[in-house]
Design an enzyme around this catalytic site. Sequence first.
Site, short mmCIF file in Angstrom:
data_model
loop_
_atom_site.label_atom_id
_atom_site.label_comp_id
_atom_site.label_asym_id
_atom_site.label_seq_id
_atom_site.Cartn_x
_atom_site.Cartn_y
_atom_site.Cartn_z
N LYS A 30 32.36 17.33 41.38
CA LYS A 30 31.07 16.87 40.84
C LYS A 30 31.20 16.75 39.32
O LYS A 30 31.59 17.71 38.65
CB LYS A 30 29.96 17.85 41.18
CG LYS A 30 28.59 17.36 40.70
CD LYS A 30 27.49 18.29 41.16
CE LYS A 30 27.25 19.45 40.25
NZ LYS A 30 26.53 19.15 39.01
N ASP A 57 26.65 13.52 39.16
CA ASP A 57 25.36 14.22 39.14
C ASP A 57 24.70 14.06 37.78
O ASP A 57 24.71 14.96 36.96
CB ASP A 57 25.61 15.70 39.47
CG ASP A 57 24.33 16.50 39.57
OD1 ASP A 57 23.27 15.89 39.79
OD2 ASP A 57 24.39 17.73 39.43
N LYS A 59 21.46 12.94 37.63
CA LYS A 59 20.02 13.16 37.90
C LYS A 59 19.15 12.14 37.19
O LYS A 59 18.29 12.48 36.37
CB LYS A 59 19.61 14.58 37.49
CG LYS A 59 20.35 15.67 38.25
CD LYS A 59 19.80 17.05 37.91
CE LYS A 59 20.56 18.16 38.59
NZ LYS A 59 21.96 18.32 38.17
N ASP A 62 14.18 7.48 35.40
CA ASP A 62 13.88 6.48 34.38
C ASP A 62 13.10 5.36 35.05
O ASP A 62 12.76 5.47 36.23
CB ASP A 62 15.20 5.99 33.75
CG ASP A 62 15.04 5.51 32.31
OD1 ASP A 62 14.02 4.84 32.03
OD2 ASP A 62 15.92 5.79 31.48
N THR A 113 17.27 24.31 40.86
CA THR A 113 17.45 25.70 41.32
C THR A 113 17.27 26.71 40.19
O THR A 113 17.19 27.90 40.44
CB THR A 113 18.83 25.88 41.95
OG1 THR A 113 19.79 25.22 41.14
CG2 THR A 113 18.88 25.33 43.34
N ARG A 176 25.85 31.82 45.42
CA ARG A 176 26.30 33.06 44.78
C ARG A 176 26.61 34.11 45.84
O ARG A 176 25.84 34.27 46.79
CB ARG A 176 25.21 33.64 43.86
CG ARG A 176 24.87 32.79 42.64
CD ARG A 176 26.00 32.82 41.62
NE ARG A 176 25.67 32.11 40.39
CZ ARG A 176 25.84 30.79 40.20
NH1 ARG A 176 26.34 30.04 41.17
NH2 ARG A 176 25.52 30.25 39.05
N GLY A 205 29.88 25.93 41.07
CA GLY A 205 30.49 25.81 39.75
C GLY A 205 31.08 27.13 39.31
O GLY A 205 32.23 27.47 39.62
N ARG A 206 30.27 27.92 38.59
CA ARG A 206 30.79 29.13 37.93
C ARG A 206 31.47 30.14 38.84
O ARG A 206 32.45 30.77 38.39
CB ARG A 206 29.67 29.75 37.08
CG ARG A 206 29.42 28.92 35.81
CD ARG A 206 28.10 29.21 35.18
NE ARG A 206 27.01 28.72 36.01
CZ ARG A 206 25.73 28.76 35.65
NH1 ARG A 206 25.40 29.26 34.48
NH2 ARG A 206 24.79 28.28 36.45
O1 C5P Z 1 27.73 27.13 38.09
P1 C5P Z 1 26.81 26.86 39.24
O2 C5P Z 1 27.43 27.18 40.60
O3 C5P Z 1 25.45 27.49 39.06
O4 C5P Z 1 26.63 25.29 39.21
C1 C5P Z 1 25.65 24.59 39.95
C2 C5P Z 1 25.78 23.13 39.69
O5 C5P Z 1 24.78 22.45 40.46
C3 C5P Z 1 25.57 22.71 38.24
O6 C5P Z 1 26.49 21.65 37.98
C4 C5P Z 1 24.15 22.18 38.19
O7 C5P Z 1 24.00 21.11 37.26
C5 C5P Z 1 23.97 21.65 39.62
N1 C5P Z 1 22.60 21.60 40.12
C6 C5P Z 1 21.78 22.72 40.15
N2 C5P Z 1 20.50 22.62 40.62
C7 C5P Z 1 20.04 21.45 41.11
C8 C5P Z 1 20.88 20.32 41.12
C9 C5P Z 1 22.17 20.44 40.62
O8 C5P Z 1 22.21 23.80 39.76
N3 C5P Z 1 18.83 21.35 41.62
#
Ligand code: C5P
Length: 230
Positions: A30, A57, A59, A62, A113, A176, A205-206
Site C-alpha cells: 500500500k 491509498d 483517500k 474532491d 480508524t 494490532r 503498517g507499523r
Molecule cells: O501502522 P498502521 O498499521 O497503523 O497503518 C495503518 C495504515 O492504514 C496506514 O497506512 C493508514 O493510513 C491506513 N488507514 C487507516 N485507517 C483508515 C484507512 C487507512 O489507518 N480508515
Amino acid sequence: MADLILALDLPKATEAIALVDRLPGLRWVKLGPILMTREGPDLVRTFLERGLRVFLDLKWHDIPNTVAGAVTAAREMGVSMATVHILGGRAMLEAAVLAAGPELALVGVTVLTSHDESAYAQALGRADISLSAEVERLALVGAEAGLRGVVCSPKEVSLLRRRLGAELYIVVPGIRSSSDPMADQARVATAGEAAHNGATHLVVGRPILASSHPPAALERLMKEAQCTNS
Ligand code: C5P
C-alpha cells in the site's frame, strides 16, 4: 482467510524497496501520501515490475471531475486498488466508479480508524454520535454507488459483513496484537479476529515496519489471518 497488505508508510523509496525485497511472501503493498508525495508514480512502477499488487491509498475527497481524473490515472498506471472517502458524496463516488472500470477495485473509507466517538463527533460538529451506525450508513452509501468495497476498523467488520453480503471487499487497517503499541489507532483488533469476522484484506503498517524482524512479523500475521495473498 484474508490477503495481507503492507502499508509502506516510510519516508524514502530506497527504504521501502529494501524492506519489500526482504519479504518474498508479500503480494500487496500500500502506497499512501507520504511515499507518493516524495517519490511519485515511478515507485508504483517499481513494485509492479516486481510482480506486486499496488493499493494506492490517497483517500480522494474532491469534486467529481477531479476524483474521476485521479482514478483514471491510477487505473492507467496499473494500480489494483485505490481509496476514496465515502463522505465525498454520491456524485463523486459514481464518477469515481465509472472511471475505475472493472480493472481497479475502488474502496470507500467509512470512518478513519484513528477516530473515536468523541473525535468524530467533534469533527462533524455534532453533540454525540454512534460510530458503528455512522460506519454502517456510509458503507451502504458506498455500496449503492457501486464501490467494490469499503474500509473500516476491525470493530465494524462483523456488522458490515452482515449488512453488505458476501461479495464486497472489507479492507481493514488498525491491526494490532496485544503486544503492539496502539500509536494513533483507536479502534483495533488482531489479524485473526478481523479475518475471522469477514475482512478480505488486512492493512498492516507499523507492526511490521517497526518490528525488529519484519519477515517473521509478516509470517506470523499471515498465519494468524490464514492469508491467501492470491
Ligand atoms: O501502522 P498502521 O498499521 O497503523 O497503518 C495503518 C495504515 O492504514 C496506514 O497506512 C493508514 O493510513 C491506513 N488507514 C487507516 N485507517 C483508515 C484507512 C487507512 O489507518 N480508515
